[in-house]
Design an enzyme around this catalytic site. Structure first.
Site, PDB file in Angstrom:
ATOM      1  N   ARG A   1       0.835  -1.210   0.000  1.00 31.67           N
ATOM      2  CA  ARG A   1       0.000   0.000   0.000  1.00 31.67           C
ATOM      3  C   ARG A   1       0.867   1.256   0.000  1.00 31.67           C
ATOM      4  O   ARG A   1       0.582   2.213  -0.732  1.00 31.67           O
ATOM      5  CB  ARG A   1      -0.914  -0.014   1.232  1.00 31.67           C
ATOM      6  CG  ARG A   1      -1.707   1.279   1.383  1.00 31.67           C
ATOM      7  CD  ARG A   1      -2.606   1.284   2.597  1.00 31.67           C
ATOM      8  NE  ARG A   1      -3.317   2.546   2.693  1.00 31.67           N
ATOM      9  CZ  ARG A   1      -4.289   2.787   3.570  1.00 31.67           C
ATOM     10  NH1 ARG A   1      -4.659   1.857   4.422  1.00 31.67           N
ATOM     11  NH2 ARG A   1      -4.894   3.956   3.598  1.00 31.67           N
TER      12      ARG A   1
ATOM     13  N   ASN B   1     -10.223  -4.753   0.394  1.00 33.14           N
ATOM     14  CA  ASN B   1     -10.215  -3.644  -0.564  1.00 33.14           C
ATOM     15  C   ASN B   1      -9.498  -4.010  -1.853  1.00 33.14           C
ATOM     16  O   ASN B   1      -8.561  -4.801  -1.831  1.00 33.14           O
ATOM     17  CB  ASN B   1      -9.540  -2.418   0.068  1.00 33.14           C
ATOM     18  CG  ASN B   1     -10.480  -1.654   0.972  1.00 33.14           C
ATOM     19  OD1 ASN B   1     -11.672  -1.569   0.710  1.00 33.14           O
ATOM     20  ND2 ASN B   1      -9.934  -1.089   2.040  1.00 33.14           N
TER      21      ASN B   1
ATOM     22  N   CYS C   1     -18.632  -2.686   3.368  1.00 35.84           N
ATOM     23  CA  CYS C   1     -17.817  -1.533   3.739  1.00 35.84           C
ATOM     24  C   CYS C   1     -18.483  -0.935   4.969  1.00 35.84           C
ATOM     25  O   CYS C   1     -19.711  -0.995   5.113  1.00 35.84           O
ATOM     26  CB  CYS C   1     -17.802  -0.526   2.589  1.00 35.84           C
ATOM     27  SG  CYS C   1     -16.909   1.007   2.939  1.00 35.84           S
TER      28      CYS C   1
ATOM     29  N   TYR D   1     -15.081   9.510   0.049  1.00 37.98           N
ATOM     30  CA  TYR D   1     -14.107   9.238  -1.009  1.00 37.98           C
ATOM     31  C   TYR D   1     -14.352  10.036  -2.282  1.00 37.98           C
ATOM     32  O   TYR D   1     -13.485  10.093  -3.158  1.00 37.98           O
ATOM     33  CB  TYR D   1     -14.075   7.736  -1.327  1.00 37.98           C
ATOM     34  CG  TYR D   1     -13.480   6.917  -0.217  1.00 37.98           C
ATOM     35  CD1 TYR D   1     -12.123   6.600  -0.196  1.00 37.98           C
ATOM     36  CD2 TYR D   1     -14.266   6.476   0.844  1.00 37.98           C
ATOM     37  CE1 TYR D   1     -11.576   5.860   0.834  1.00 37.98           C
ATOM     38  CE2 TYR D   1     -13.723   5.739   1.884  1.00 37.98           C
ATOM     39  CZ  TYR D   1     -12.372   5.436   1.874  1.00 37.98           C
ATOM     40  OH  TYR D   1     -11.828   4.714   2.900  1.00 37.98           O
TER      41      TYR D   1
END
Length: 428
Positions: free
Chosen positions: A90, A144, A165, A248
């Site tokens: 990540r 994810n 989620c 987001y």
């Protein structure tokens, strides 16, 4: 009844296990199996989970294993919360994005793309093992990017799956905090994709409370968006749309300010999470600790178990309850393919999730939804086939990517960085 957690070494596991024991009257697991390749974290979580069981007086047996076949065999539910490449992957994604002057967030843009390419083959391998060892089980996916992984299982597996989620349940809990009432009384007219969603209406016991809720969310916008410019952009968008926007959406509605904010930070979010997790596991290791620590909420684990166990409760008890999940569209959202994953309200019963039909999305949000859905579908097919051109086309279709030449350079560099996890692309 057997419950398997793939990624049992995750820092989220204590939240999940604690939630199971707190709701044990609604359904009963005889066995919880924690599976992970990280032996140290698995050992810590297993010991902590046993202490939680003792605290609640639960008779449920908790097992640990590094063997996925052993974990899923005869399971009723398999929950995935894996991170292929661990946290360093990540961090690499985030820094790669910044290098090219774009956002490298975990689930959005180049970060979400890289994460999906690494993860889809592993998620499908789990699904295929389930087909052999527990064909009637449900795959509950938190991994994810949740929407893309759910679509991969829908299209390339026979296993029944639901993607989850904690953003939707988090919204409901915020409404309860500011407006009052119980979570079961709140209904959202929620439409979109995972991490790309809007709420058009809010109801409490069937009464429209949209304007009251929006006003409360706007008043507390600082809690959602720390950066002032980003916050103002989001408020501008929401007031025009008269909808609440998923956190987001800042990456699309306030791209420049978010990118500037990320560039100024000393550490990426992945590096921050790595530090949080180190502290969490220090606490989990304490043999005297018998309840989940408050710091877990900083990791993003708020209401994590609630979302998962509401779904399981509805399936086990055939509740036919309305919940917001990632599931097969199956005609629910007009203008979208039937076999894609969408994040909307669905009826959850003994057979899984059934998306509730609704009107076509407004033009003000439909275009972005269509664009990102095209990108997601291309990403799924490219990961399954190991097709670089499909991967390139996925990047070309994404609005947060650079021009075509830079996309090609970006893709080549991404492939090299992630070579150990992208064998299909290199075997051709």
């Amino acid at each position: 009844m057997k419950f398997a957690v793939i990624g049992g070494g995750s820092s989220y596991t204590p939240e999940l296990v604690d939630g199971i024991f707190a709701r044990e009257g609604k359904f009963l697991f005889d066995e919880i199996w924690l599976m992970d390749q990280n032996e140290q974290r698995l050992e810590i979580n297993h010991a902590f989970s046993e202490r939680l069981a003792q605290r609640y007086g639960s008779s449920c047996k908790i097992y640990k294993t590094k063997n996925i076949e052993e974990a899923v065999k005869n399971a009723r539910y398999v929950l995935t919360q894996i991170r292929v490449g661990q946290m360093q992957a990540r961090i690499n994604d985030e820094k790669l994005g910044l290098k090219y002057g774009i956002i490298g967030q975990e689930t959005t843009g180049i970060g979400g793309f890289a994460c999906a390419l690494r993860t889809i083959p592993v998620i499908l391998d789990i699904a295929h093992k389930m087909e052999q060892l527990c064909p009637n089980a449900f795959l509950i996916n938190f991994t994810n990017p949740a929407g893309i992984n759910t679509e991969a299982v829908i299209k390339y597996s026979k296993i029944r799956t639901i993607g989850l989620c904690n953003v939707p349940i988090g919204m409901i809990m915020e409404i309860v905090k500011h407006i009052g009432g119980n979570p079961e009384e709140i209904e959202l007219d929620y439409v979109g994709l995972n991490h790309l969603s809007w709420v058009r209406k809010f109801k409490k016991q069937g009464v429209d409370i949209t304007q009251e809720v929006l006003q409360k969310f706007w008043e507390h916008a600082e809690e959602e968006w720390e950066d002032e410019t980003t916050r103002n952009n989001m408020l501008e968008a929401m007031k025009s749309l008269n909808m609440f926007c998923n956190y987001y959406l800042q990456y699309y509605y306030s791209t420049e300010s978010v990118l500037n904010y990320l560039k100024k930070k000393e550490k990426t979010r992945g590096e921050e999470v790595l530090e949080i997790e180190q502290k969490l596991f220090e606490k989990y290791s304490n043999p005297e600790l018998k309840e989940k620590p408050e710091e877990l909420s900083k990791r993003g684990g708020a209401h994590y178990s609630t979302a998962a166990l509401m779904v399981i409760d509805a399936i086990e008890n055939d509740k036919k309850s309305r919940q917001i999940v990632c599931c097969k569209n199956n005609g629910a959202i007009p203008t979208f393919d039937d076999d894609v994953s969408v994040e909307i309200s669905a009826i959850i019963d003994k057979d899984g999730a059934h998306a509730i039909p609704q009107p076509p999305p407004e033009h003000s949000i439909r275009g972005l939804m269509q664009l990102i859905k095209a990108y997601e579908t291309l990403t799924v097919h490219s990961a399954v086939k190991g097709d670089r051109e499909l991967a390139f086309q996925a990047l070309l279709s994404h609005p947060l990517m650079p021009d075509a030449k830079k996309c090609r350079e970006l893709l080549d560099e991404l492939m090299e960085i992630n070579k150990p996890y992208l064998k299909k692309f290199f075997n051709k």
